[in-house]
Design a protein around this motif. Sequence first.
Motif, PDB file in Angstrom:
ATOM      1  N   HIS A  25      -5.303   8.292  -2.319  1.00  0.00           N
ATOM      2  CA  HIS A  25      -4.794   6.954  -2.036  1.00  0.00           C
ATOM      3  C   HIS A  25      -5.439   6.397  -0.767  1.00  0.00           C
ATOM      4  CE1 HIS A  25      -1.821   3.739  -2.477  1.00  0.00           C
ATOM      5  NE2 HIS A  25      -1.578   3.833  -1.177  1.00  0.00           N
ATOM      6  N   CYS A  26      -5.549   7.230   0.261  1.00  0.00           N
ATOM      7  CA  CYS A  26      -6.152   6.790   1.520  1.00  0.00           C
ATOM      8  C   CYS A  26      -7.641   6.487   1.343  1.00  0.00           C
ATOM      9  CB  CYS A  26      -5.957   7.851   2.597  1.00  0.00           C
ATOM     10  SG  CYS A  26      -4.247   8.029   3.159  1.00  0.00           S
ATOM     11  N   GLU A  27      -8.340   7.319   0.596  1.00  0.00           N
ATOM     12  CA  GLU A  27      -9.764   7.081   0.361  1.00  0.00           C
ATOM     13  C   GLU A  27      -9.975   5.768  -0.373  1.00  0.00           C
ATOM     14  OE1 GLU A  27     -11.102  10.533  -1.696  1.00  0.00           O
ATOM     15  OE2 GLU A  27     -11.290  11.766   0.123  1.00  0.00           O
ATOM     16  N   ARG A  80      -4.383  11.893  -0.168  1.00  0.00           N
ATOM     17  CA  ARG A  80      -5.800  11.803   0.224  1.00  0.00           C
ATOM     18  C   ARG A  80      -6.537  10.789  -0.649  1.00  0.00           C
ATOM     19  NH1 ARG A  80      -9.926  15.079   2.486  1.00  0.00           N
ATOM     20  NH2 ARG A  80      -8.521  16.842   2.836  1.00  0.00           N
ATOM     21  N   TYR A 133      -8.560   9.965   6.601  1.00  0.00           N
ATOM     22  CA  TYR A 133      -7.604  11.056   6.382  1.00  0.00           C
ATOM     23  C   TYR A 133      -8.236  12.289   6.997  1.00  0.00           C
ATOM     24  CZ  TYR A 133      -4.707  14.309   3.549  1.00  0.00           C
ATOM     25  OH  TYR A 133      -3.860  15.295   3.100  1.00  0.00           O
ATOM     26  N   SER A 143     -10.979   1.963  11.485  1.00  0.00           N
ATOM     27  CA  SER A 143      -9.983   2.031  10.421  1.00  0.00           C
ATOM     28  C   SER A 143      -8.624   1.576  10.926  1.00  0.00           C
ATOM     29  CB  SER A 143      -9.870   3.448   9.876  1.00  0.00           C
ATOM     30  OG  SER A 143     -11.071   3.847   9.273  1.00  0.00           O
ATOM     31  N   LEU A 160       2.027   3.001   6.739  1.00  0.00           N
ATOM     32  CA  LEU A 160       1.088   3.942   6.125  1.00  0.00           C
ATOM     33  C   LEU A 160      -0.013   4.320   7.105  1.00  0.00           C
ATOM     34  CD1 LEU A 160      -0.001   5.473   3.634  1.00  0.00           C
ATOM     35  CD2 LEU A 160      -1.219   3.374   2.995  1.00  0.00           C
ATOM     36  N   ARG A 161      -0.642   3.344   7.704  1.00  0.00           N
ATOM     37  CA  ARG A 161      -1.747   3.628   8.620  1.00  0.00           C
ATOM     38  C   ARG A 161      -1.260   4.262   9.919  1.00  0.00           C
ATOM     39  NH1 ARG A 161      -2.661  -0.307   5.287  1.00  0.00           N
ATOM     40  NH2 ARG A 161      -4.744  -0.639   4.413  1.00  0.00           N
ATOM     41  N   ILE A 174      -8.793   4.316   4.377  1.00  0.00           N
ATOM     42  CA  ILE A 174      -8.056   4.823   5.534  1.00  0.00           C
ATOM     43  C   ILE A 174      -8.518   6.247   5.818  1.00  0.00           C
ATOM     44  CG2 ILE A 174      -5.774   5.360   6.475  1.00  0.00           C
ATOM     45  CD1 ILE A 174      -4.612   3.324   4.495  1.00  0.00           C
ATOM     46  N   VAL A 183      -0.738   8.011   9.002  1.00  0.00           N
ATOM     47  CA  VAL A 183      -1.936   8.745   8.577  1.00  0.00           C
ATOM     48  C   VAL A 183      -2.947   8.855   9.709  1.00  0.00           C
ATOM     49  CG1 VAL A 183      -3.904   8.751   7.000  1.00  0.00           C
ATOM     50  CG2 VAL A 183      -1.633   8.112   6.156  1.00  0.00           C
ATOM     51  N   ASP A 206       0.836  -1.207   0.000  1.00  0.00           N
ATOM     52  CA  ASP A 206       0.000   0.000   0.000  1.00  0.00           C
ATOM     53  C   ASP A 206       0.866   1.251   0.000  1.00  0.00           C
ATOM     54  OD1 ASP A 206      -2.303  -1.501   0.025  1.00  0.00           O
ATOM     55  OD2 ASP A 206      -2.610  -1.351   2.197  1.00  0.00           O
TER      56      ASP A 206
END
Length: 371
Positions: free
Chosen positions: A323-325, A321, A331, A365, A273-274, A329, A277, A29
């Motif tokens: 990518h997270c959506e 943003r 944001y 999340s 990543l998580r 995830i 974020v 990811d």
Amino acid sequence: MTQLLDAPPAPAPTRAAPRRERNTRHLSDFTDLTKRVRAAGLMKRSYGYYVSRLVAFPLMLGALAFASVQVGDSWWQLGIAVVLALLMTQIAFLGHDAAHRQIFGSAKANEWTSLLVINLLVGMGLGWWQLKHGKHHNAPNQAGKDPDVRRGTVAYTPEDVRSRRFAIQRWFSSHQGVWFFPIMMLAGMQLHIGGLQRLFARGPVDRRWTELGLIAVRHTALITFAFVVMSPPIAIAFLAVQVLVFGFYLGMSFAPNHIGMPMVPKEVRIDFLRRQVLMSRNISGGRAVDTLLGGLNYQIEHHLFPSMSRPNLRKVAPMVREHCERLGISYHETSLPRAYVEVGRYINRVGRGNIDVWACPLASSMRSGLV
């Protein structure tokens, strides 16, 4: 019984394979996002942006010194002290960027730039701050690992509140939502003292005499200037106002970044990543806020790409943003006033002991990223 004790260990649970698959998926990811960011050229240096500030800030300090001499022995010097504190904070932001190797391609050039900016101009200790800030980036908002939320004057977790042994400590904790923001004025003093404590500590310390020498030059020059240009009462007030406003501005710039975002128990692991974020908060508001907060308003992007130059954070934000959506995830971005409300409410609720750090909209999340 002997047979049982000597028996081979039980086979690994069937969930191990899915966990390994999840680890690999979560790693990809961030890898996928990194490839897109590099392909867009957003990891390139912004030399013009930084060189202009490396030249402009010392010139502005010189202009303030000239203005102070012209004002002379007057209480109007306190106005100059406020302006000096604001400028010092902007210079500290520049030192932060250099310490993250955002300015130059050479590690040595970034190191010496951060030393000259942070130690010589701001009067702080680079080594102490780097150690502390590096731990924060590795585990933001993680209990027992992030020094920014360690047990201290402010309680950031219910465990911190329960650890208060004396009634006066519990009283301060229960009212910390009231005095949290005013106490930010002491942040500057804390940063100065923390750097000196490390440099005077026993044992080997990297660049001890270089850092001490630069700090000594800075403080000697400022104090001498104040007492030469002003009478002792005004000079003392000038120095006090400068350090208090500096601390307040810097503290209020850092406070919205993570406070009030999910706290992570020490034993929990989350993919990169998580982790970065979900524990960070972005501040909206355009270029004025970019300047006011020194680029820290793009806290999510800064934590994902700490060596990315400040001007590129604005450019990469829509990509992060999106990518997270796509991955589901959360944001989190809000206005600066709203961020302070969120920080104040969290601090107040923790101090009163009626908050579960996992009971928040981001918990679901976050749990999807636990490994």
